[in-house]
Structures are given as C-alpha cells and as structure tokens.
Motif scaffolding. Structure first.
Motif, PDB file in Angstrom:
ATOM      1  N   GLU A 165       0.825  -1.206   0.000  1.00 41.54           N
ATOM      2  CA  GLU A 165       0.000   0.000   0.000  1.00 41.54           C
ATOM      3  C   GLU A 165       0.861   1.259   0.000  1.00 41.54           C
ATOM      4  O   GLU A 165       0.531   2.246  -0.646  1.00 41.54           O
ATOM      5  N   MET A 166       1.957   1.232   0.719  1.00 44.62           N
ATOM      6  CA  MET A 166       2.840   2.404   0.724  1.00 44.62           C
ATOM      7  C   MET A 166       3.424   2.652  -0.660  1.00 44.62           C
ATOM      8  O   MET A 166       3.461   3.784  -1.142  1.00 44.62           O
ATOM      9  N   VAL A 167       3.858   1.575  -1.312  1.00 50.80           N
ATOM     10  CA  VAL A 167       4.450   1.698  -2.641  1.00 50.80           C
ATOM     11  C   VAL A 167       3.430   2.204  -3.658  1.00 50.80           C
ATOM     12  O   VAL A 167       3.771   2.948  -4.577  1.00 50.80           O
ATOM     13  N   SER A 168       2.174   1.810  -3.490  1.00 49.30           N
ATOM     14  CA  SER A 168       1.138   2.209  -4.442  1.00 49.30           C
ATOM     15  C   SER A 168       0.481   3.542  -4.093  1.00 49.30           C
ATOM     16  O   SER A 168      -0.562   3.884  -4.648  1.00 49.30           O
ATOM     17  N   GLY A 169       1.094   4.297  -3.188  1.00 46.49           N
ATOM     18  CA  GLY A 169       0.573   5.626  -2.866  1.00 46.49           C
ATOM     19  C   GLY A 169      -0.629   5.619  -1.951  1.00 46.49           C
ATOM     20  O   GLY A 169      -1.486   6.504  -2.038  1.00 46.49           O
TER      21      GLY A 169
END
Length: 229
Positions: free
Chosen positions: A104-108
C-alpha cells in the motif's frame, strides 16, 4: 500504552486526547498491516460512518428547520460521502500517520481517496468510543467546518446539474473523454474533457477519473453561469 510522537501530534491536530490510545492506533491501522494481534480499522470504519451520519443529520436539521426531506438528502449525501471524508483527512494530515503494509505504501496508499475516507470514519468511531457522542460531535463539526454552512450550494452533483442544464435546452447529455493520462501506474493523473452538443467544453485534471469529470462539469457550469441567469 503510550502513543508515538506522530500520533500525539495527530491528537493535537484533531483536538482530542485519548484516554484509550489503543483506539487511535487501531483507527490508523490499515488491513494491509493487520495481524492476529494487531486489529485493523474496518470495524471502526463501519461504526464511524453511522456516527458521522447521525451528527450531520442533526446539524442539517438544526441549520434549516424548514427544509424538506428532499432538500436535506442531497446536502447530507454531500457531507458524508467518501470524497468529503478524504478531504477532511487531508486537512488534518491523517495520511501521514496511517499504518500501511509495504504494498500500500508503494502504491501511494497515503494519498488514496477511498483509503483516507475510510480511515477518517475510523477515527470518528475511535473518538466516539473513547469520549462519547459529544466528543465525536465536536470533532466532526470542528473539522467539517464551513462545509456545513455552504453545503446547500455544493450539494448538487455537478455532472447531474450540467446534464439537466443541457436537457432543459433540448441538447443531448454532455460527453466525457479522457484527454491525457500521466504519472506512474500506482498514482495516475487524468485530464478529462466535457463537451456539450452545442460545442462548449471544459477540461479538468485530478487523480481519479470521477473527480476529474466532476471538476470539468463544475468548470463548464461556471462558464455557463451568465446564461443560466
């Protein structure tokens, strides 16, 4: 338990100090990082949605004692929808304190509208469980702020209003087209154009197609305002 410095700062921003800080920690924990010993915020989200609805319904009834149900309903919907919850979440920096899994962090995830809206509802529920309805009402009315005062003019869906404007003049419904798309796959930015049968058009850019369509419709309506009068 003692909250981390960033969550203590968040408490100050929302104006509520938790007697049960574990409620706040749960409210900011997304399902992508939950575990058997670490509960996520989904159940709180369910409750917070209902608390928000009750507070907004009471606020609208108090604000306009002569309004009919048909007048109140679109105002209510405008105040409790996910877009509005996400706007408030951005206003108070909720995204900065969310506990997210790596994917989720990587996908904004900290910027995602649905995720922010859900987390905002969870925070409302956490405050409600910690301090009761009055504490939740104070939180909501403080941070929804002027939205309640101006909701009558903002309640109507811009796309619906533009379609009604066109049909009242014998035109076909407006058409929407994607003009451009930029940004990475996990955080795309869309430019949408809306065009009337008579040729008038406007464009808008946003991180979600629906939001860009609404903004484009609103921009075109503003341009047509003199004709509306």
């Amino acid at each position: 338990m003692k909250l981390s410095a960033d969550l203590q700062a968040f408490e100050a921003r929302i104006g509520h100090t938790f007697q049960r800080p574990e409620l706040l920690l749960r409210a900011v924990t997304h399902s992508s990082v939950s575990s058997p010993t670490r509960k996520d915020n989904q159940r709180l989200e369910f409750l917070g949605d209902r608390v928000l609805g009750l507070v907004m319904a009471q606020a609208l009834l108090s604000k306009d004692k002569g309004a009919s149900e048909g007048q109140l309903a679109p105002r209510f919907n405008a105040l409790v929808r996910k877009e509005t919850c996400a706007d408030v979440a951005r206003q108070i920096g909720l995204g900065e304190v969310l506990k997210l899994g790596r994917s989720e962090m990587v996908s904004g995830g900290r910027r995602k509208q649905a995720l922010l809206g859900d987390a905002m509802e969870a925070v409302i529920a956490a405050v409600y469980l910690d301090g009761g309805l009055e504490a939740a009402r104070d939180l909501i009315l403080t941070h929804w702020g002027k939205r309640v005062d101006k909701v009558e003019t903002d309640a109507r869906d811009a796309k619906t209003s533009l379609q009604e404007w066109a049909q009242a003049r014998g035109q076909q419904p407006p058409t929407y087209s994607e003009v451009a798309r930029s940004g990475p796959d996990h955080a795309p930015v869309f430019t949408i154009a809306v065009t009337l049968e008579s040729g008038e058009s406007a464009q808008a850019t946003a991180g979600a197609k629906r939001q860009a369509e609404q903004s484009a419709a609103k921009a075109l309506l503003a341009r047509l305002a003199p004709e509306k009068d």
